[in-house]
Enzyme design. Structure first.
Site, PDB file in Angstrom:
ATOM      1  N   ILE A 208     -19.135 -16.853 -44.905  1.00  6.17           N
ATOM      2  CA  ILE A 208     -19.889 -17.924 -45.555  1.00  6.17           C
ATOM      3  C   ILE A 208     -21.208 -18.083 -44.810  1.00  6.17           C
ATOM      4  O   ILE A 208     -21.255 -18.583 -43.687  1.00  6.17           O
ATOM      5  CB  ILE A 208     -19.106 -19.252 -45.548  1.00  6.17           C
ATOM      6  CG1 ILE A 208     -17.773 -19.093 -46.296  1.00  6.17           C
ATOM      7  CG2 ILE A 208     -19.937 -20.367 -46.175  1.00  6.17           C
ATOM      8  CD1 ILE A 208     -16.904 -20.341 -46.296  1.00  6.17           C
TER       9      ILE A 208
ATOM     10  N   ILE B  84     -22.225 -16.179 -49.950  1.00  7.78           N
ATOM     11  CA  ILE B  84     -20.845 -16.045 -49.500  1.00  7.78           C
ATOM     12  C   ILE B  84     -20.412 -14.642 -49.911  1.00  7.78           C
ATOM     13  O   ILE B  84     -20.469 -14.290 -51.088  1.00  7.78           O
ATOM     14  CB  ILE B  84     -19.923 -17.087 -50.154  1.00  7.78           C
ATOM     15  CG1 ILE B  84     -20.360 -18.504 -49.776  1.00  7.78           C
ATOM     16  CG2 ILE B  84     -18.466 -16.857 -49.747  1.00  7.78           C
ATOM     17  CD1 ILE B  84     -19.615 -19.596 -50.519  1.00  7.78           C
TER      18      ILE B  84
ATOM     19  N   ASP C  87     -20.781 -15.911 -37.239  1.00  9.99           N
ATOM     20  CA  ASP C  87     -21.274 -14.671 -37.842  1.00  9.99           C
ATOM     21  C   ASP C  87     -21.741 -13.680 -36.778  1.00  9.99           C
ATOM     22  O   ASP C  87     -21.479 -12.474 -36.866  1.00  9.99           O
ATOM     23  CB  ASP C  87     -22.402 -14.964 -38.837  1.00  9.99           C
ATOM     24  CG  ASP C  87     -23.538 -15.791 -38.232  1.00  9.99           C
ATOM     25  OD1 ASP C  87     -23.360 -16.426 -37.168  1.00  9.99           O
ATOM     26  OD2 ASP C  87     -24.628 -15.813 -38.840  1.00  9.99           O
TER      27      ASP C  87
END
Length: 260
Positions: free
Chosen positions: A7, A12, A109
């Site tokens: 996300i 996404i 991430d």
């Protein structure tokens, strides 16, 4: 089937693993206003399009940098797939030792990309993610996340030009044949793309100098990263599935614990 989800601020992205093989992926725009039902219906529709059902989902692991979306998205997985997803965060084993100030502040991430790069290609390495922001991160030979640099993404760079200067239009991110352009659009494209190539090469060189290893592998990923990676010899590998690989590796490291 394992579903791995990233996300991000712009998109996404979801990868679908069957028997340890990435069989497909799906991308949708990140929007705060979507409900869990909207997410559920969209995912179910896509699953149906590739010949699967929500019931085929055995587990889900998520990396998120958009906390506002986490509840509605995870609720959609619970309601429609009857699976409780795992979020990459405290308590989840990654196999990477984070050696920065305030380790908890590291974006999931960046950690996931570091895992994907290190366990797929080895270290030491520089991991570049050309996303909404562009991150340049360093992973040591021992699998230590040592930190890195962050700059505005190439899309943001182009968008700021058109939004902040009244007579400059929105442009497609595209590398023109020449840097000496003869119209406004190509002039902007030349400045943005050639400028970004220059930024990328300079930062890579500086990181290698500071780390003290001119032979570090450089692995890049991210939607617009392909444009830059193909224009410089300093990027060794462009892997569009790096984040998916990182999530799968993290899932495998935690699978015994998750299945209890």
């Amino acid at each position: 089937m394992l579903v791995v989800v990233d996300i991000g601020n712009t998109n996404i992205t979801m990868g679908f693993y069957k028997d340890d093989k990435l069989i497909d992926n799906y991308r949708l725009t990140t929007k705060f206003q979507r409900t869990s039902d909207e997410y559920g219906v969209m995912i179910a529709s896509y699953m149906n399009a590739i010949g699967y059902k929500m019931a085929d989902i055995e587990d889900v692991i998520i990396s998120s940098v958009v906390p506002k979306i986490n509840y509605s998205f995870s609720s959609s997985i619970i309601k429609y797939a009857h699976v409780t997803p795992t979020f990459v965060g405290p308590g989840v084993k990654t196999g990477i030792s984070v050696k920065i100030e305030h380790p908890s502040s590291l974006g999931a991430d960046r950690l996931v990309d570091a895992v994907g790069a290190y366990y797929t290609y080895g270290g030491p390495c520089i991991v570049i993610d050309f996303g909404t922001a562009t991150t340049y991160d360093v992973v040591s030979e021992k699998g230590e996340f040592l930190g890195g640099a962050t700059s505005a993404g190439i899309g943001i760079t182009a968008g700021v030009l058109s939004s902040m200067a009244a007579q400059l239009p929105e442009i497609e991110i595209f590398k023109p044949d020449r840097i000496i352009a003869k119209n406004t659009v190509k002039s902007m494209q030349a400045g943005v793309v050639f400028g970004y190539i220059g930024q990328t090469e300079y930062i890579i060189k500086q990181i290698k100098e500071e780390y003290g290893d001119p032979h570090m592998k450089v692995i890049s990923t991210g939607g617009l990263g392909k444009i830059i990676a193909h224009e410089t010899d300093l990027i060794d590998i462009y892997d569009p599935d790096l984040t998916f690989k990182g999530l799968k590796i993290i899932y495998d490291k935690n699978k015994p614990q998750l299945k209890k």
